[in-house]
Structures are given as structure tokens and as C-alpha cells.
Scaffold this motif. Structure first.
Motif, PDB file in Angstrom:
ATOM      1  N   LYS A 133       0.853  -1.193   0.000  1.00  0.00           N
ATOM      2  CA  LYS A 133       0.000   0.000   0.000  1.00  0.00           C
ATOM      3  C   LYS A 133       0.886   1.238   0.000  1.00  0.00           C
ATOM      4  N   LYS A 134       0.280   2.378  -0.284  1.00  0.00           N
ATOM      5  CA  LYS A 134       1.017   3.637  -0.377  1.00  0.00           C
ATOM      6  C   LYS A 134       1.763   3.951   0.920  1.00  0.00           C
ATOM      7  N   GLU A 135       1.057   3.796   2.055  1.00  0.00           N
ATOM      8  CA  GLU A 135       1.687   4.107   3.350  1.00  0.00           C
ATOM      9  C   GLU A 135       2.810   3.130   3.681  1.00  0.00           C
ATOM     10  N   GLU A 136       2.716   1.900   3.203  1.00  0.00           N
ATOM     11  CA  GLU A 136       3.773   0.913   3.423  1.00  0.00           C
ATOM     12  C   GLU A 136       5.012   1.262   2.590  1.00  0.00           C
ATOM     13  N   LYS A 137       4.784   1.770   1.398  1.00  0.00           N
ATOM     14  CA  LYS A 137       5.901   2.197   0.552  1.00  0.00           C
ATOM     15  C   LYS A 137       6.660   3.359   1.204  1.00  0.00           C
ATOM     16  N   GLU A 138       5.899   4.246   1.822  1.00  0.00           N
ATOM     17  CA  GLU A 138       6.522   5.375   2.527  1.00  0.00           C
ATOM     18  C   GLU A 138       7.392   4.884   3.675  1.00  0.00           C
ATOM     19  N   LYS A 139       6.920   3.882   4.380  1.00  0.00           N
ATOM     20  CA  LYS A 139       7.686   3.317   5.493  1.00  0.00           C
ATOM     21  C   LYS A 139       8.973   2.651   5.018  1.00  0.00           C
ATOM     22  N   LEU A 140       8.910   2.016   3.838  1.00  0.00           N
ATOM     23  CA  LEU A 140      10.109   1.377   3.290  1.00  0.00           C
ATOM     24  C   LEU A 140      11.184   2.407   2.927  1.00  0.00           C
ATOM     25  N   LYS A 141      10.746   3.633   2.624  1.00  0.00           N
ATOM     26  CA  LYS A 141      11.698   4.695   2.296  1.00  0.00           C
ATOM     27  C   LYS A 141      12.583   5.064   3.486  1.00  0.00           C
ATOM     28  N   LEU A 142      12.174   4.625   4.690  1.00  0.00           N
ATOM     29  CA  LEU A 142      12.985   4.876   5.882  1.00  0.00           C
ATOM     30  C   LEU A 142      14.334   4.157   5.807  1.00  0.00           C
ATOM     31  N   LEU A 143      14.415   3.165   4.938  1.00  0.00           N
ATOM     32  CA  LEU A 143      15.711   2.489   4.759  1.00  0.00           C
ATOM     33  C   LEU A 143      16.755   3.450   4.215  1.00  0.00           C
ATOM     34  N   ASN A 144      16.315   4.519   3.563  1.00  0.00           N
ATOM     35  CA  ASN A 144      17.232   5.542   3.042  1.00  0.00           C
ATOM     36  C   ASN A 144      17.404   6.721   3.992  1.00  0.00           C
ATOM     37  N   SER A 145      16.520   6.815   4.985  1.00  0.00           N
ATOM     38  CA  SER A 145      16.596   7.983   5.873  1.00  0.00           C
ATOM     39  C   SER A 145      16.016   7.656   7.252  1.00  0.00           C
ATOM     40  N   TYR A 146      16.621   6.669   7.894  1.00  0.00           N
ATOM     41  CA  TYR A 146      16.123   6.265   9.218  1.00  0.00           C
ATOM     42  C   TYR A 146      16.685   7.210  10.279  1.00  0.00           C
ATOM     43  N   GLU A 147      15.810   7.963  10.921  1.00  0.00           N
ATOM     44  CA  GLU A 147      16.227   8.915  11.952  1.00  0.00           C
ATOM     45  C   GLU A 147      16.031   8.326  13.340  1.00  0.00           C
ATOM     46  N   PHE A 148      17.020   8.531  14.194  1.00  0.00           N
ATOM     47  CA  PHE A 148      16.836   8.132  15.592  1.00  0.00           C
ATOM     48  C   PHE A 148      17.611   9.077  16.497  1.00  0.00           C
ATOM     49  N   ALA A 149      17.106   9.250  17.687  1.00  0.00           N
ATOM     50  CA  ALA A 149      17.778  10.082  18.687  1.00  0.00           C
ATOM     51  C   ALA A 149      18.416   9.159  19.717  1.00  0.00           C
ATOM     52  N   PRO A 150      19.745   9.048  19.741  1.00  0.00           N
ATOM     53  CA  PRO A 150      20.400   8.170  20.714  1.00  0.00           C
ATOM     54  C   PRO A 150      20.013   8.535  22.140  1.00  0.00           C
ATOM     55  N   ALA A 151      19.980   7.538  22.995  1.00  0.00           N
ATOM     56  CA  ALA A 151      19.702   7.784  24.420  1.00  0.00           C
ATOM     57  C   ALA A 151      20.956   8.293  25.115  1.00  0.00           C
ATOM     58  N   GLY A 152      22.120   7.859  24.621  1.00  0.00           N
ATOM     59  CA  GLY A 152      23.393   8.238  25.225  1.00  0.00           C
ATOM     60  C   GLY A 152      24.521   7.455  24.586  1.00  0.00           C
ATOM     61  N   THR A 153      25.612   7.288  25.314  1.00  0.00           N
ATOM     62  CA  THR A 153      26.767   6.555  24.789  1.00  0.00           C
ATOM     63  C   THR A 153      27.084   5.357  25.672  1.00  0.00           C
ATOM     64  N   PHE A 154      28.023   4.543  25.215  1.00  0.00           N
ATOM     65  CA  PHE A 154      28.468   3.391  26.012  1.00  0.00           C
ATOM     66  C   PHE A 154      29.354   3.816  27.179  1.00  0.00           C
ATOM     67  N   GLY A 155      29.712   5.104  27.248  1.00  0.00           N
ATOM     68  CA  GLY A 155      30.467   5.624  28.391  1.00  0.00           C
ATOM     69  C   GLY A 155      31.980   5.613  28.207  1.00  0.00           C
ATOM     70  N   PHE A 156      32.674   6.206  29.168  1.00  0.00           N
ATOM     71  CA  PHE A 156      34.133   6.335  29.093  1.00  0.00           C
ATOM     72  C   PHE A 156      34.844   4.981  29.071  1.00  0.00           C
ATOM     73  N   GLU A 157      34.233   3.962  29.675  1.00  0.00           N
ATOM     74  CA  GLU A 157      34.872   2.639  29.702  1.00  0.00           C
ATOM     75  C   GLU A 157      35.057   2.070  28.307  1.00  0.00           C
ATOM     76  N   ARG A 158      34.164   2.461  27.397  1.00  0.00           N
ATOM     77  CA  ARG A 158      34.218   1.918  26.030  1.00  0.00           C
ATOM     78  C   ARG A 158      34.659   2.967  25.008  1.00  0.00           C
ATOM     79  N   ALA A 159      34.851   4.190  25.460  1.00  0.00           N
ATOM     80  CA  ALA A 159      35.225   5.270  24.541  1.00  0.00           C
ATOM     81  C   ALA A 159      36.705   5.202  24.195  1.00  0.00           C
ATOM     82  N   GLU A 160      37.026   5.499  22.939  1.00  0.00           N
ATOM     83  CA  GLU A 160      38.424   5.502  22.520  1.00  0.00           C
ATOM     84  C   GLU A 160      39.126   6.806  22.895  1.00  0.00           C
ATOM     85  N   VAL A 161      38.361   7.892  22.993  1.00  0.00           N
ATOM     86  CA  VAL A 161      38.944   9.191  23.324  1.00  0.00           C
ATOM     87  C   VAL A 161      37.980  10.005  24.177  1.00  0.00           C
TER      88      VAL A 161
END
Length: 367
Positions: free
Chosen positions: A284-312
Motif C-alpha cells: 500500500k502507499k503508506e507501506e511504501k513510505e515506510k520502506l523509504k525509511l531504509l534511506n533515511s532512518y532517523e533516531f535520537a540516541p539515548a546516550g553513549t556506552f560511556g568512558f569505559e568503552r570510549a576511545e577518546v
């Protein structure tokens, strides 16, 4: 003693190797170069074929001036002069066969080191107070690194020293680190271990590299780089290198059979966006729109893995309060080098380049 160097990491060791005499390194670990040892999977990604100020988070004009006097070409020339062989891998990154190549050089050429010596403070007269006594010198170089890799003995002493001399320290955050996700992206965690090549956009920065899904969220080179430029807000991922419907050309075949992505990924993605894996002609039309998210999937990270896993560590001593010799504008003969400064490079050898370039700027001032 002319110069005391706090920290036996890349900056401190390189500076000492250039000075050759009249220096003393104070290192709180039991060995030198702990971070050099494990970096780049034990091969130490020393620099990059392409280096500019744009590869750095921080005061880019300042970085540009520091790199002018000791560029990636200068570093490669120094390595060659000292018979330190590196290999060009991943198209533009220089690695040693083993990190021990560089560490062995420093062990041979840098002799004046006191290990297991904890620096407690630096006084106004530049006397350095440690748990092993007080050391005095004409110059003090703070090359103590950041807060990342705490298991290697990371310390915040450099920031404390800077503050004691009225320097501003910008907010310290983990960088080149994986990102945790909100409940809406819990499907990422179901893909743990899967890696896909993607285009990741954060602000005006774009990284075309692999992303790796993890039980904690999302990581991989593209995400590590994105984490350097992300503070809050959204990150956009294009999981395909072409528009999604350029792959879904056969209307009689199912979605999952036509997309060049791991089947497990497609299954979880479709489930997350509420689209059934069906023949394309039934979409359906709305399903096609959802598939377009594969080209532009937006997300807001909650945070990071922290200093223990950070390289710098992102953040540090404000560069506006340093001159182009990396010397404090508030206290003559007090210098800051490497990660302790508010300059952080992207993944790919840029942080070692900064460590060496900033140390070289100090060397030019001391000789």
C-alpha cells in the motif's frame, strides 16, 4: 632538570624522544604507552593519508596552525628516518605491524622515566607534587591523556592541573564510542552482531562506513565517528547506497528477496515499521513510505556506552587559552599536549597525529 613531562603516552614519549636530554617523564602506570599498546587492534593506527583540521572537533583554526608545523607527511618522514615501518591499510590509514614497533623505539630512546609515580598537583612555581616526592623543573608539560580507557589507568589529573591555573576545561564526554538507543529503537538490539555498510549523517557530517548492531545499541566505525559530532538530537542512517525502490523492481517477488541486506536485518526492520514481508505489488502507499525509511532512518540516541568503552575524550583545556606552542597564556613554561586539550580527532589515526603534532609544537618552543 629543564622539563618535566606528565604522562608517558604518545605525546609525552614523542616529546621526550625529540628532547633527548634534560627531561623527566612522570607516569602513574607501571608501563609506558598503555593506550598505544592496544590501539588499532594492537597495530596502532598512527596517522592517515589525508589529514586536515576538518577531521577534528574543536578549534579548527588552532588545529590547522599546529598541523602546519608537523603534518602527516612530517610524521611519516620521522617514522622513516627512525626505521619505523608502517603499512597503508583500509585505503588511507597507516598501521604498524604491531604496536610494539613504536613502543620498543620509545623504550630504547626514552630513558628518563619514573613509573608508578602519581602526580597530585602542580604548584604555582611549577614544582610537581607526587606520591614519591616533589620534582622541580623550568618547564612542565601536561600530557596526561583523557578519561577514556579507565581500565588502563586513565586519569583526570591534567584537567585538575589546568583548572588550578585558572584554565577553562570544556565539558568532558566519551567520544569515538557506541551509542545506546531509546525504546523505539529496541529492534537494533535484536540484530546484535550484524554489520552493514551505511551512510550516517550527523549535523553536516557524513560518514560512509560500517555500522555494527550490539546488545547495547549501535556501534561500528560510522557510529564511532558520528559520536564525536553528536551531542543531542537525531542521527540519520541510509542503509542502502541507492533509493530503496531501485532494488524492488520485480513486483511479483517479496521485499526480503530483493534488498541487498542481511535477511535478519530486513525481518527486524519490517517488524519495527509495521510492514509485512510481501510481494511488492501488494504494498500500500503508506507501506511504501515506510520502506523509504531504509534511506533515511532517523533516531535520537539515548546516550553513549560511556568512558569505559570510549576511545577518546571529547573536551578538555580550552585552546583559546593556549598559544601556538601549546603554552598556557596564564603561566609561562606550562604546556598542554594531546588528548588533555579540547581537540579530538575522528577515527582513523587522527588522534595520534594530534598527539605528535601538539608535542612537536612544544618541542619547537623548548629548544
Amino acid at each position: 632538570m629543564k622539563t618535566i613531562i606528565i604522562g608517558a603516552g604518545a605525546s609525552g614519549l614523542f616529546l621526550a624522544s625529540l628532547l633527548k636530554k634534560d627531561y623527566l617523564i612522570l607516569e602513574h602506570n607501571s608501563q609506558i604507552g598503555a593506550k598505544i599498546k592496544i590501539s588499532g587492534g594492537g597495530k596502532c593506527n598512527i596517522t592517515n593519508k589525508f589529514v586536515s583540521e576538518k577531521n577534528y572537533y574543536g578549534n579548527q583554526e588552532f588545529v590547522k596552525e599546529i598541523l602546519k608545523n608537523f603534518s602527516n607527511k612530517d610524521l611519516l618522514s620521522w617514522l622513516k628516518k627512525n626505521n619505523l615501518e608502517v603499512n597503508l591499510l583500509k585505503e588511507n590509514q597507516y598501521f604498524f605491524k604491531s604496536s610494539d614497533v613504536l613502543l620498543d623505539f620509545f623504550k630504547k630512546n626514552v630513558k628518563n622515566i619514573r613509573l608508578n609515580t602519581e602526580v597530585l598537583e602542580v604548584k604555582e612555581d611549577l614544582s610537581v607534587v607526587t606520591d614519591k616526592g616533589v620534582f622541580k623543573a623550568q618547564n612542565v608539560v601536561v600530557a596526561s591523556g583523557g578519561l577514556s580507557f579507565k581500565k588502563l589507568g586513565a586519569s583526570g589529573i591534567g584537567y585538575e592541573i589546568a583548572k588550578s591555573f585558572s584554565h577553562s576545561v570544556t565539558p568532558l564526554k566519551p567520544a569515538l564510542v557506541g551509542l545506546t538507543v531509546q525504546p523505539s529503537e529496541s529492534w537494533f538490539k535484536n540484530l546484535s552482531g550484524i554489520s552493514v555498510f551505511a551512510k550516517v549523517k550527523v549535523g553536516r557530517k557524513i560518514f560512509r562506513q560500517n555500522v555494527l548492531f550490539s546488545h547495547r545499541g549501535i556501534t561500528g566505525p560510522a557510529i564511532l565517528n558520528a559520536s564525536l559530532w553528536w551531542d543531542r538530537g537525531k542521527i540519520t542512517i541510509d542503509f542502502l547506497n541507492k533509493e530503496v525502490f531501485s532494488y524492488l523492481k520485480n513486483p511479483n517477488k517479496q521485499i526480503s528477496t530483493q534488498l541487498p541486506l542481511p535477511k535478519r536485518f530486513i525481518k527486524e526492520f519490517l517488524k519495527a515499521v509495521g510492514v509485512e514481508d510481501k510481494r511488492v505489488k501488494f504494498l500500500k502507499k503508506e507501506e511504501k513510505e515506510k520502506l523509504k525509511l531504509l534511506n533515511s532512518y532517523e533516531f535520537a540516541p539515548a546516550g553513549t556506552f560511556g568512558f569505559e568503552r570510549a576511545e577518546v575524550t571529547k573536551g578538555g583545556v580550552l585552546t583559546q587559552e593556549l598559544d601556538l606552542n601549546m603554552q598556557s597564556k596564564f603561566r609561562k613554561n606550562l604546556y598542554f599536549a594531546g588528548e588533555v586539550v579540547d581537540v579530538t580527532g575522528e577515527l582513523g589515526g587522527y588522534n595520534f597525529q594530534w598527539a605528535f603534532s601538539s608535542a612537536y609544537a612544544i618541542y619547537r618552543s623548548l629548544v
